[in-house]
Design a protein around this motif. Structure first.
Motif, PDB file in Angstrom:
ATOM      1  N   ILE A 113       0.960  -1.202   0.019  1.00  0.00           N
ATOM      2  CA  ILE A 113      -0.019  -0.051   0.082  1.00  0.00           C
ATOM      3  C   ILE A 113       1.049   1.183   0.152  1.00  0.00           C
ATOM      4  N   GLU A 114       0.542   2.169  -0.804  1.00  0.00           N
ATOM      5  CA  GLU A 114       1.591   3.374  -1.058  1.00  0.00           C
ATOM      6  C   GLU A 114       0.702   4.757  -0.826  1.00  0.00           C
ATOM      7  N   TRP A 115       1.004   5.550  -0.410  1.00  0.00           N
ATOM      8  CA  TRP A 115       0.405   6.797  -0.608  1.00  0.00           C
ATOM      9  C   TRP A 115       1.430   7.927  -1.102  1.00  0.00           C
ATOM     10  N   ARG A 116       0.694   8.567  -1.977  1.00  0.00           N
ATOM     11  CA  ARG A 116       1.683   9.834  -2.722  1.00  0.00           C
ATOM     12  C   ARG A 116       1.183  11.158  -2.711  1.00  0.00           C
ATOM     13  N   HIS A 117       1.990  12.113  -2.475  1.00  0.00           N
ATOM     14  CA  HIS A 117       1.496  13.501  -2.528  1.00  0.00           C
ATOM     15  C   HIS A 117       2.399  14.480  -3.427  1.00  0.00           C
ATOM     16  N   LYS A 118       1.652  15.037  -4.165  1.00  0.00           N
ATOM     17  CA  LYS A 118       2.459  15.916  -4.988  1.00  0.00           C
ATOM     18  C   LYS A 118       2.305  17.273  -4.401  1.00  0.00           C
ATOM     19  N   PHE A 119       3.672  17.527  -4.058  1.00  0.00           N
ATOM     20  CA  PHE A 119       3.488  19.096  -3.280  1.00  0.00           C
ATOM     21  C   PHE A 119       4.142  20.270  -4.098  1.00  0.00           C
ATOM     22  N   ALA A 120       4.592  20.156  -5.287  1.00  0.00           N
ATOM     23  CA  ALA A 120       5.111  21.017  -6.288  1.00  0.00           C
ATOM     24  C   ALA A 120       4.853  20.739  -7.475  1.00  0.00           C
ATOM     25  N   PRO A 121       4.699  21.338  -8.656  1.00  0.00           N
ATOM     26  CA  PRO A 121       4.500  21.044 -10.042  1.00  0.00           C
ATOM     27  C   PRO A 121       5.109  19.856 -10.396  1.00  0.00           C
ATOM     28  N   ARG A 122       6.125  19.495 -10.136  1.00  0.00           N
ATOM     29  CA  ARG A 122       7.131  18.493 -10.523  1.00  0.00           C
ATOM     30  C   ARG A 122       7.830  17.673  -9.574  1.00  0.00           C
ATOM     31  N   TRP A 123       7.149  17.713  -8.245  1.00  0.00           N
ATOM     32  CA  TRP A 123       7.865  17.019  -7.044  1.00  0.00           C
ATOM     33  C   TRP A 123       6.731  16.284  -6.386  1.00  0.00           C
ATOM     34  N   GLY A 124       6.836  15.214  -5.827  1.00  0.00           N
ATOM     35  CA  GLY A 124       6.153  14.407  -5.142  1.00  0.00           C
ATOM     36  C   GLY A 124       7.081  13.575  -4.124  1.00  0.00           C
ATOM     37  N   THR A 125       6.046  13.019  -3.256  1.00  0.00           N
ATOM     38  CA  THR A 125       6.815  12.143  -2.139  1.00  0.00           C
ATOM     39  C   THR A 125       5.837  10.788  -2.053  1.00  0.00           C
ATOM     40  N   MET A 126       6.152   9.961  -1.251  1.00  0.00           N
ATOM     41  CA  MET A 126       5.687   8.469  -1.281  1.00  0.00           C
ATOM     42  C   MET A 126       6.117   7.849   0.084  1.00  0.00           C
ATOM     43  N   ILE A 127       4.731   7.257   0.726  1.00  0.00           N
ATOM     44  CA  ILE A 127       5.155   6.557   1.933  1.00  0.00           C
ATOM     45  C   ILE A 127       4.503   5.038   1.758  1.00  0.00           C
ATOM     46  N   SER A 128       5.215   4.150   2.067  1.00  0.00           N
ATOM     47  CA  SER A 128       4.838   2.678   1.752  1.00  0.00           C
ATOM     48  C   SER A 128       4.735   1.671   2.843  1.00  0.00           C
ATOM     49  N   TYR A 129       3.797   0.834   2.817  1.00  0.00           N
ATOM     50  CA  TYR A 129       4.096  -0.420   3.585  1.00  0.00           C
ATOM     51  C   TYR A 129       3.665  -1.573   2.933  1.00  0.00           C
ATOM     52  N   GLU A 130       4.818  -2.323   3.067  1.00  0.00           N
ATOM     53  CA  GLU A 130       4.551  -3.895   2.388  1.00  0.00           C
ATOM     54  C   GLU A 130       4.586  -4.957   3.229  1.00  0.00           C
ATOM     55  N   VAL A 131       4.171  -6.140   3.147  1.00  0.00           N
ATOM     56  CA  VAL A 131       4.240  -7.325   3.930  1.00  0.00           C
ATOM     57  C   VAL A 131       3.931  -8.544   2.719  1.00  0.00           C
ATOM     58  N   GLY A 132       4.804  -9.735   3.030  1.00  0.00           N
ATOM     59  CA  GLY A 132       4.828 -10.784   2.076  1.00  0.00           C
ATOM     60  C   GLY A 132       5.461 -12.006   2.796  1.00  0.00           C
ATOM     61  N   SER A 133       5.152 -13.033   2.266  1.00  0.00           N
ATOM     62  CA  SER A 133       5.605 -14.453   2.563  1.00  0.00           C
ATOM     63  C   SER A 133       5.939 -15.114   1.659  1.00  0.00           C
ATOM     64  N   VAL A 134       6.848 -16.328   1.841  1.00  0.00           N
ATOM     65  CA  VAL A 134       7.159 -17.228   0.790  1.00  0.00           C
ATOM     66  C   VAL A 134       7.051 -18.714   1.213  1.00  0.00           C
ATOM     67  N   GLY A 135       6.887 -19.647   0.385  1.00  0.00           N
ATOM     68  CA  GLY A 135       6.443 -20.998   0.797  1.00  0.00           C
ATOM     69  C   GLY A 135       6.585 -22.089  -0.472  1.00  0.00           C
ATOM     70  N   GLU A 136       6.917 -23.206  -0.218  1.00  0.00           N
ATOM     71  CA  GLU A 136       6.749 -24.207  -1.103  1.00  0.00           C
ATOM     72  C   GLU A 136       5.610 -24.125  -2.205  1.00  0.00           C
ATOM     73  N   SER A 137       4.597 -23.866  -1.757  1.00  0.00           N
ATOM     74  CA  SER A 137       3.457 -23.631  -2.821  1.00  0.00           C
ATOM     75  C   SER A 137       2.514 -22.450  -2.066  1.00  0.00           C
TER      76      SER A 137
END
Length: 117
Positions: A43-67
């Motif tokens: 999930i990511e939130w982006r904010h444009k604070f100037a005509p050609r500039w922006g910032t983002m904050i994200s949170y990620e979660v995941g897992s791996v397995g045999e299947s």
């Protein structure tokens, strides 16, 4: 850079049975978590604070397995990230991005040309 002042993005599910799959999360070495299947949410939130500039904050979660059916047996990992975006040319949607990701295990700095997500 972005069509709105603020933009939300969500990306879910990645699975690959042909090769070893790995989590692609900010703040982790790309080969740290890999197996035959991987699931992640972002999930990511982006904010444009100037005509050609922006910032983002994200949170990620995941897992791996045999299947996919065994992923719930694995411990999930998560990371947070933040970044800065600069639109190289006003007429084109070409961005230069600098992101920093932090997890329990590691941290990483990324530079990207183009747009992600």
């Amino acid at each position: 850079m972005y069509t709105d002042t603020e933009t939300w993005g969500v990306g879910i599910f990645h699975d690959d049975y042909l090769f070893k799959d790995r989590l692609r999360l900010l703040g982790f070495a790309s080969n740290k978590y890999q197996d035959d299947a991987a699931v992640s949410a972002h999930i990511e939130w982006r904010h444009k604070f100037a005509p050609r500039w922006g910032t983002m904050i994200s949170y990620e979660v995941g897992s791996v397995g045999e299947s996919i059916g065994k992923i719930h047996e694995s411990e999930s990992v998560s990371s947070v990230g933040f970044g800065l975006r600069w639109q190289v040319q006003e007429a084109k949607k070409l961005n230069l991005g600098m992101d920093f990701g932090i997890s329990e295990d590691d941290s990483a700095f990324y530079i990207a040309i183009g747009e992600k997500l």
